[in-house]
Structure formats: C-alpha cells, structure tokens
Enzyme design. Structure first.
Site, PDB file in Angstrom:
ATOM      1  N   CYS A   2      -4.438   2.484  10.081  1.00  0.00           N
ATOM      2  CA  CYS A   2      -3.095   2.048  10.469  1.00  0.00           C
ATOM      3  C   CYS A   2      -3.119   0.704  11.183  1.00  0.00           C
ATOM      4  O   CYS A   2      -4.096   0.344  11.820  1.00  0.00           O
ATOM      5  CB  CYS A   2      -2.477   3.055  11.432  1.00  0.00           C
ATOM      6  SG  CYS A   2      -2.633   4.747  10.918  1.00  0.00           S
ATOM      7  N   ARG A  27      -5.851  -3.500   5.926  1.00  0.00           N
ATOM      8  CA  ARG A  27      -6.483  -2.368   6.601  1.00  0.00           C
ATOM      9  C   ARG A  27      -6.266  -1.061   5.839  1.00  0.00           C
ATOM     10  O   ARG A  27      -6.925  -0.068   6.125  1.00  0.00           O
ATOM     11  CB  ARG A  27      -5.926  -2.232   8.026  1.00  0.00           C
ATOM     12  CG  ARG A  27      -6.305  -3.395   8.919  1.00  0.00           C
ATOM     13  CD  ARG A  27      -5.523  -3.344  10.215  1.00  0.00           C
ATOM     14  NE  ARG A  27      -5.910  -2.207  11.039  1.00  0.00           N
ATOM     15  CZ  ARG A  27      -6.817  -2.248  11.995  1.00  0.00           C
ATOM     16  NH1 ARG A  27      -7.461  -3.360  12.243  1.00  0.00           N
ATOM     17  NH2 ARG A  27      -7.091  -1.187  12.714  1.00  0.00           N
ATOM     18  N   TRP A  76      -1.692   4.962   7.623  1.00  0.00           N
ATOM     19  CA  TRP A  76      -2.683   5.500   6.695  1.00  0.00           C
ATOM     20  C   TRP A  76      -2.784   6.978   7.057  1.00  0.00           C
ATOM     21  O   TRP A  76      -3.271   7.323   8.139  1.00  0.00           O
ATOM     22  CB  TRP A  76      -4.013   4.773   6.907  1.00  0.00           C
ATOM     23  CG  TRP A  76      -5.061   5.082   5.893  1.00  0.00           C
ATOM     24  CD1 TRP A  76      -5.224   4.474   4.685  1.00  0.00           C
ATOM     25  CD2 TRP A  76      -6.127   6.038   6.005  1.00  0.00           C
ATOM     26  NE1 TRP A  76      -6.318   5.000   4.040  1.00  0.00           N
ATOM     27  CE2 TRP A  76      -6.885   5.963   4.825  1.00  0.00           C
ATOM     28  CE3 TRP A  76      -6.503   6.962   6.986  1.00  0.00           C
ATOM     29  CZ2 TRP A  76      -7.999   6.764   4.591  1.00  0.00           C
ATOM     30  CZ3 TRP A  76      -7.605   7.762   6.762  1.00  0.00           C
ATOM     31  CH2 TRP A  76      -8.343   7.651   5.558  1.00  0.00           C
ATOM     32  N   ASN A 112      -1.844   4.396  16.572  1.00  0.00           N
ATOM     33  CA  ASN A 112      -3.031   4.457  15.706  1.00  0.00           C
ATOM     34  C   ASN A 112      -4.008   5.426  16.336  1.00  0.00           C
ATOM     35  O   ASN A 112      -4.159   5.420  17.556  1.00  0.00           O
ATOM     36  CB  ASN A 112      -3.768   3.109  15.676  1.00  0.00           C
ATOM     37  CG  ASN A 112      -3.088   2.109  14.803  1.00  0.00           C
ATOM     38  OD1 ASN A 112      -2.088   2.414  14.188  1.00  0.00           O
ATOM     39  ND2 ASN A 112      -3.640   0.912  14.769  1.00  0.00           N
ATOM     40  N   GLY A 113      -4.734   6.157  15.503  1.00  0.00           N
ATOM     41  CA  GLY A 113      -5.743   7.059  16.053  1.00  0.00           C
ATOM     42  C   GLY A 113      -5.404   8.494  15.710  1.00  0.00           C
ATOM     43  O   GLY A 113      -4.560   8.762  14.847  1.00  0.00           O
ATOM     44  N   GLU A 497     -25.878  -0.864  -2.093  1.00  0.00           N
ATOM     45  CA  GLU A 497     -24.712  -1.708  -1.828  1.00  0.00           C
ATOM     46  C   GLU A 497     -24.009  -2.112  -3.126  1.00  0.00           C
ATOM     47  O   GLU A 497     -22.780  -2.104  -3.203  1.00  0.00           O
ATOM     48  CB  GLU A 497     -25.156  -2.933  -1.007  1.00  0.00           C
ATOM     49  CG  GLU A 497     -24.064  -3.942  -0.706  1.00  0.00           C
ATOM     50  CD  GLU A 497     -22.882  -3.400   0.091  1.00  0.00           C
ATOM     51  OE1 GLU A 497     -22.919  -2.245   0.538  1.00  0.00           O
ATOM     52  OE2 GLU A 497     -21.895  -4.150   0.235  1.00  0.00           O
ATOM     53  N   LYS A 501     -20.107  -1.249  -3.886  1.00  0.00           N
ATOM     54  CA  LYS A 501     -19.151  -2.326  -4.192  1.00  0.00           C
ATOM     55  C   LYS A 501     -18.408  -1.984  -5.468  1.00  0.00           C
ATOM     56  O   LYS A 501     -17.201  -2.085  -5.552  1.00  0.00           O
ATOM     57  CB  LYS A 501     -19.856  -3.662  -4.415  1.00  0.00           C
ATOM     58  CG  LYS A 501     -20.254  -4.498  -3.252  1.00  0.00           C
ATOM     59  CD  LYS A 501     -19.177  -5.153  -2.460  1.00  0.00           C
ATOM     60  CE  LYS A 501     -18.585  -4.254  -1.434  1.00  0.00           C
ATOM     61  NZ  LYS A 501     -19.270  -3.936  -0.247  1.00  0.00           N
ATOM     62  N   GLU A 504     -16.043   1.248  -5.192  1.00  0.00           N
ATOM     63  CA  GLU A 504     -14.869   1.187  -4.326  1.00  0.00           C
ATOM     64  C   GLU A 504     -13.753   0.325  -4.914  1.00  0.00           C
ATOM     65  O   GLU A 504     -12.584   0.619  -4.715  1.00  0.00           O
ATOM     66  CB  GLU A 504     -15.214   0.768  -2.894  1.00  0.00           C
ATOM     67  CG  GLU A 504     -15.725  -0.625  -2.712  1.00  0.00           C
ATOM     68  CD  GLU A 504     -16.098  -0.945  -1.270  1.00  0.00           C
ATOM     69  OE1 GLU A 504     -15.510  -0.393  -0.352  1.00  0.00           O
ATOM     70  OE2 GLU A 504     -17.005  -1.787  -1.096  1.00  0.00           O
ATOM     71  N   HIS A 520     -36.253  13.333 -11.382  1.00  0.00           N
ATOM     72  CA  HIS A 520     -36.100  14.620 -10.697  1.00  0.00           C
ATOM     73  C   HIS A 520     -34.690  15.183 -10.871  1.00  0.00           C
ATOM     74  O   HIS A 520     -34.237  15.968 -10.048  1.00  0.00           O
ATOM     75  CB  HIS A 520     -36.481  14.456  -9.220  1.00  0.00           C
ATOM     76  CG  HIS A 520     -37.895  14.033  -9.059  1.00  0.00           C
ATOM     77  ND1 HIS A 520     -38.948  14.900  -9.230  1.00  0.00           N
ATOM     78  CD2 HIS A 520     -38.437  12.825  -8.816  1.00  0.00           C
ATOM     79  CE1 HIS A 520     -40.089  14.248  -9.062  1.00  0.00           C
ATOM     80  NE2 HIS A 520     -39.808  12.978  -8.815  1.00  0.00           N
ATOM     81  N   LYS A 619      -9.771  -0.776   5.891  1.00  0.00           N
ATOM     82  CA  LYS A 619     -10.775  -1.763   6.286  1.00  0.00           C
ATOM     83  C   LYS A 619     -11.530  -1.314   7.524  1.00  0.00           C
ATOM     84  O   LYS A 619     -12.721  -1.524   7.648  1.00  0.00           O
ATOM     85  CB  LYS A 619     -10.087  -3.109   6.541  1.00  0.00           C
ATOM     86  CG  LYS A 619     -11.022  -4.235   6.952  1.00  0.00           C
ATOM     87  CD  LYS A 619     -11.940  -4.628   5.808  1.00  0.00           C
ATOM     88  CE  LYS A 619     -12.910  -5.719   6.180  1.00  0.00           C
ATOM     89  NZ  LYS A 619     -14.022  -5.810   5.203  1.00  0.00           N
TER      90      LYS A 619
HETATM   91  C1  F6R Z   1     -17.554  -1.218   2.013  1.00  0.00           C
HETATM   92  C2  F6R Z   1     -17.181  -1.316   3.406  1.00  0.00           C
HETATM   93  C3  F6R Z   1     -17.374  -0.130   4.269  1.00  0.00           C
HETATM   94  C4  F6R Z   1     -17.767  -0.566   5.692  1.00  0.00           C
HETATM   95  C5  F6R Z   1     -17.810   0.660   6.622  1.00  0.00           C
HETATM   96  C6  F6R Z   1     -18.214   0.270   8.032  1.00  0.00           C
HETATM   97  O1  F6R Z   1     -17.309  -2.411   1.331  1.00  0.00           O
HETATM   98  O2  F6R Z   1     -16.688  -2.328   3.847  1.00  0.00           O
HETATM   99  O3  F6R Z   1     -18.303   0.759   3.734  1.00  0.00           O
HETATM  100  O4  F6R Z   1     -19.017  -1.188   5.642  1.00  0.00           O
HETATM  101  O5  F6R Z   1     -16.542   1.255   6.650  1.00  0.00           O
HETATM  102  O6  F6R Z   1     -17.291  -0.594   8.600  1.00  0.00           O
HETATM  103  P1  F6R Z   1     -17.688  -1.515   9.819  1.00  0.00           P
HETATM  104  O7  F6R Z   1     -18.705  -2.495   9.339  1.00  0.00           O
HETATM  105  O8  F6R Z   1     -16.406  -2.176  10.236  1.00  0.00           O
HETATM  106  O9  F6R Z   1     -18.252  -0.611  10.877  1.00  0.00           O
END
Ligand code: F6R
Length: 624
Positions: A2, A27, A76, A112-113, A497, A501, A504, A520, A619
């Site tokens: 949020c 976000r 959110w 938020n929270g 990674e 990427k 997502e 396996h 985010k």
């Molecule tokens: C993927 C991505 C997430 C963040 C994760 C941690 O592209 O961005 O997997 O890496 O949510 O977020 P932070 O780095 O803000 O702790």
C-alpha cells in the site's frame, strides 16, 4: 505494498494527492481513495476499485473535491478482497455503504501494515455499538481511535497513543479529526513513512518518489512515534505524549531520477542505468590512497578490527536480495575463507538454533523495509550479533537499525522487478568479500581484485549492447510454457535470479536448478522444444553443466548457453549462445544477469504485459 500520501498547505489537496499516489503505483495496489477537507467541513471520501485512472476520472484528477488538507491511499489487499468498501480511507462513523461521500465521522484515516489482533479488537468495538462496513483491519483501527478519543476526551495525540498500545502489528497511520480542521495526525510502527516540509506546506508519504516534485526536505518518523501536521509545521511526540525534536534530512535523489526519461518502461531505464549506478556505488567505497585503489568501508562503519573479529557470516534477505546472498556465499567463502550461511529472512527469523556470537549478520534489501528482513535483523541484534545492512533507501528502517550500513547508490528503483539495485548489492558483497579476505590475510591479489571490480561497470555497458539478438530470441520464446535455468555455484545463483525475473514479469513458469540436481527428478519435465538456459561462466564447472545441458538436449530441449567471451565456444553444443565479457570468475554474476534481465523484459513486452507493475506483486513487502 500500500501507498500513503497526505497534504496540508495553501494549494488544492486533491490533485497533489493523486499525483503523489501515481508516483507510488509501482508499489502494487488494487484500489485507491482520497479524503479531502475543505476548512471546517466534513471530509469528502472518494474511492475506486482498480487503477488510479478510475479515481482520477471520478474526481476530475482531484480538482472536483475542494479543500487544502487531505490524505490518500493505494491498497494492496491483505484483509478483505479488493473492493470499493475495503479501499481506504476508512471512517469511524456507522455507515452502510462503502464509507464514501461526505460521511458523518469523527475520524477518517488511511493505514499501511497489518493489525494482527484486529479480530479481537473488532469484537470489542462491536460490543461498544460500532458497526462495520468493510472486512479490513484498518476500519477497526480507525474506530478504535474514535473510541479512545471519545472515551478519554484527551485530544488526538493521546487517543493515538492509547490506540497504539492496544494494537499488535505494523502500521503507518494517518488520520484527520473532525474537530481539528487543517491538521493530519500520524503514527508509525514498522511500516515506512516520511514527512516532507516546505515553508507553508507539509507532505506525507510512504516513499520518497511521492513527494520529490514538491520538496526534498524530509523528517523520518521513528517507531512508536506520532506527529501532528499542519501547514508548514510538524511536531513529533513519543508514546508518553512528550515532544521529540527531529532534524530535517535532504533527499539527494532528484525528481528526474524517478521519471522514465524517454524509456517506455522504468525497468528498461533501470537496466540501462546499471553501468552508472554500479560506478557510483564502487566510487563510494573504493578510494585512491598514495596512487593505489583501496577498499574503504569506513562510511559503513566497518574497519579491519571489526572484520578480523568475525568468525562466521550469516546472510538473510528475501527474493532477489536473497539471490545476491546466495551468490555472495560462494564469493565470500572463496575470497575470505570464512563460513557463510545464507537463508531466506522469513525462515531465518524463526530459527531456534543458537547463533555464533562472533558472527556478522548481513541483511540485504533495496527498500530497507521488507518485514521479514527487518525481523531477521532485530532477532540477530537481540541475540547480540553484529549486523550489517546493504540497503538502497536512505533512512529506511533496516538502514537505521543495523550496526553497520553499506548504502547502494542505485537511486530510486520504481519497476517492481529489481535490476539496478540487485547489481549494486552484488558489487557491495564483492567489496566486502575482498576486504574481509584482506583483513583475514587470505587475499594475495588484492590490487588485481579491485581492478577487476572497477572494470565491471564498463563491461556491464558492453553487455547491454547485445540487445537486438536477445530481443529477437524473446519474441521466439514468448509463448513458452516452462523454461528451465541450470547452473552450478555462482552460475546457479545467476539462474535463480534469471528465473525469478522471467516468471515475475512474463508469467511463464520457470525453475532454476543446480545443474547436478536435474537428474534427481526435474529432468522428467523436459520434452520436445523445452527451453533450457544454462549459465556457464565458471571454468571448473563448465564441462559438468554443459553435460547436464546435453542430457536435456537428448530429450528434446532447446539450449540457450550463457558464457564468457573468449573462453569457451559453446556454439557447437547449444542452439543459441550469448557471451558476456570476460572477468575474474568470482565477479561474473554481475555480467551474467544482464542478458537474462533483457530476456525477461522483452518476453514481457512481446506478451503485452504490464512490465513495471506485474500482477499481485508489490515493490516493498512490508508485511509478513
Ligand atoms: C524481485 C524483487 C523482489 C525483492 C524482494 C526483497 O525482482 O524485487 O524479490 O528483491 O521483495 O525486497 P527488498 O530488496 O526491498 O528487501
């Protein structure tokens, strides 16, 4: 997650609130709303489901609602499905609709929270005659503020303090009281919130981009603190109601850094910013002394004595930041000869095992607000373990609470899928590995490592030039159902990674496997045409991973090989080869990920998806 905004000043609040919310769209959210007060009049609440554009349409971009004081929110969903009645702001009055319009209410607020004990509190409020129109924990919180305000007749700050001691969980809360026109009251625990100030105006936001167009002067409100905001004035209070003095901090990011700057998406802009932000980050920690480059971590509070005293490293992080940790584990163990254990922060925080008291816990986070990472940090601190944060957002909770803090200089990262922050985090772990190795007397080619690291930004730049081939390949594989990434050691970390990427932002199922594990179980999923991407940047593991790729090829797989230029010629074995510049192999991860970032971007683009705001994702993950 949020987003919160707030404004009090001499301008119309509605358009400023909507502009602020648009800067927080990245976000992640499913509904939005604002509440604006015009002088002494009731607050007018407008909410809508879906994109912010719906709220803009309903309010003529905020211009249809008069008033100079207001709050806004992008939600959110956590408690209660995405719907207009669950959208914020929420009101304390007993109303039947969705809590919109000019609702007769003493308190109107956004949050938020998560309030963990909201069910118990809701039952209590129902016993006191409150009726609820939403399924949210926030409505309970707002009604609780109303209840204490009326019961004790003590004013907004005391009502908030009484509320805070009753709730468990996390909150960044902003409320307006009917009896206090022209004022917003806020409280915070474990959820991000900043307060910006000009001579005649005050801005409230859950993240910097929302206020950058108006001011760069901000206050950070601490945990369990409250504040009273009015035009051009902010007063902070602790839980006892005593005032707390705070200094304004200047945000160095400029507003332009949070705009797209000619790119179609933030993600592409951020991918292309990597050479620059990588260099900025290295320049912060590599200094020239007597004509020689040396790593200097003093800005992070670290020196050789601290580094020498460490006997074990733990790394805790989430998502991509955890992938940085996985890679750092290999690099630090090899360069500094020290045991490293990397764990998902959400697992680490609940560990019952005793931890080595001479350990250093490294937490890695772009936002500096990830709930699980913050909790892991606090758990380690409680156990008396030293903590180092590698963080991007200045003044964030993780940055403030860790004993030592290495800032990445990635600038604002808006796209939900991280790229440039990930790269800067990796670079910080390389510097840490080399400096730890030096402090422990196990590095004999210190200058060589530094030179190799300093060359990386240029090599990232030349890797980015591979664009067209990757774009062509992406269009060919945009309709794939499953994609597998395989590698060993550092290459395995690159695969983790690359796979995240891809899934997502393209919504294609993919898995990253340590290449030796395929046999396996997973190899049964390989069939005619399945795309298998093998990362092959490590000489000692090259042949082994290549053999695993060939095993997939014999079962019909189409092979994409990612390797270092001038070292191997994989073209005879794979169907599509991509080369990254040669570097010391400990540092190849920072180059290997670039083609995979581009691949994900172009696949998402070919599928016509929302690259910067993938579905269901946020985010900054500020709840567990
Ligand atoms: C993927 C991505 C997430 C963040 C994760 C941690 O592209 O961005 O997997 O890496 O949510 O977020 P932070 O780095 O803000 O702790």
């Amino acid at each position: 997650m949020c987003g919160i905004v707030g404004y009090i000043g001499n301008k119309q609040a509605g358009p400023i609130l909507l502009e602020g919310l648009s800067k927080l769209e990245y976000r992640g959210y499913d509904s939005a709303g604002i509440a604006v007060r015009d002088g002494e009049n009731e607050a007018e609440v407008v909410k809508s489901l879906g994109r912010l554009a719906n709220l803009e349409e309903k309010t003529d971009s905020g211009k249809a609602i008069p008033g100079n004081c207001g709050i806004g929110h992008t939600r959110w969903a956590t408690h209660g499905a995405p719907s207009q009645s669950n959208a914020h702001p929420h009101v304390s009055g007993n109303c039947t609709g969705s809590g919109s319009g000019k609702v007769e209410s003493l308190v109107v607020g956004v949050h938020n929270g998560i309030i963990e004990n909201y069910q118990e509190l809701k039952a209590k409020m129902e016993r006191h005659g409150y009726a609820f129109y939403s399924q949210t924990d926030t409505e309970v919180l707002i009604k609780l503020v109303d209840y204490y305000y009326k019961k004790y007749k003590v004013g907004p700050i005391d009502a908030l303090a009484k509320t805070i001691v009753r709730v468990r969980g996390s909150y960044a809360l902003a409320v307006m009281f009917k009896d206090y026109p022209g004022k917003i009251f806020v409280a915070r625990k474990d959820s991000p919130m900043i307060i910006g100030k000009n001579d005649d105006e005050v801005f409230l936001a859950s993240d910097v981009p929302a206020i950058l167009n108006h001011t760069r002067q901000v206050y950070y409100i601490g945990n369990l603190e409250m504040a009273e905001l009015s035009a051009g004035e902010v007063t902070f209070y602790n839980l006892d109601g005593d005032t707390v003095q705070k200094k304004l901090t200047t945000i160095e990011w400029d507003a332009e850094a949070a705009e797209k700057g000619g790119y179609e998406h933030f993600m592409m802009k951020e991918i292309h910013e990597q050479p620059k932000v990588a260099m900025d980050t290295l320049n912060k920690y590599v200094k020239e002394v007597d004509g020689k480059n040396v790593i200097d971590l003093s800005e992070a509070g670290l020196n050789a004595d601290v580094l020498k005293s460490i006997s074990q490293i733990y790394i805790a992080a989430c998502g991509s930041a955890w992938h940085v940790g996985v890679q750092a584990q290999y690099v630090i163990e090899e360069l500094a000869d020290i045991p490293v254990r990397v764990e998902l922060a959400s697992e680490f925080r609940y560990r019952k095992n005793s931890l080595d008291k001479d350990a250093l816990l490294v937490v890695i986070s772009q936002s500096g607000e990830t709930a699980d990472t913050l909790a892991a940090l606090r758990m380690a601190k409680e156990k008396g373990i030293k903590t180092l944060a590698i963080v991007n957002v200045v003044g964030s909770s993780i940055a403030r609470e860790a004993d030592y803090c290495m800032y990445t200089l990635a600038g604002p990262e808006i796209s939900v899928a991280t790229t440039k922050a990930y790269t800067c985090q990796l670079l910080c772990t390389y510097l840490l590995a080399v400096e730890l190795g030096k402090a422990r007397n196990v590095v004999d080619v210190y200058d060589y490592y530094i030179d190799e690291i300093l060359e990386l930004p240029k090599k990232i730049e030349s890797t980015l030039e591979n664009n067209e081939r990757i774009q062509w390949f992406a269009s060919k594989y945009a309709s794939a159902q499953d994609i597998f990434f395989i590698g060993r050691g550092i290459d395995y970390a690159i695969c983790l990674e690359g796979s995240l990427k891809l899934k997502e932002i393209s919504y294609i199922h993919s898995e990253a496997y340590a290449a030796g594990e395929l046999k396996h179980g997973t190899i049964s999923l390989i069939e005619e045409g399945t795309l298998v991407i093998g990362s092959l940047t490590q000489s000692d593991l090259y042949e082994k991973t290549l053999s695993n790729m060939m095993e997939c090829k014999s079962r019909g797989a189409y092979l994409f090989g990612l390797t270092s230029a001038g070292k191997y010629d994989v073209e005879d074995s794979v169907n599509f080869a991509v080369y990254v510049p040669k570097t010391d192999e400990h540092f190849s991860g920072v180059l290997g990920i670039i083609p995979l970032q581009l691949l994900s971007y172009y696949i998402s683009l070919s599928k016509g998806l929302d690259v910067d705001k993938p579905r269901n994702l946020a985010k900054s993950v500020t709840v567990e």
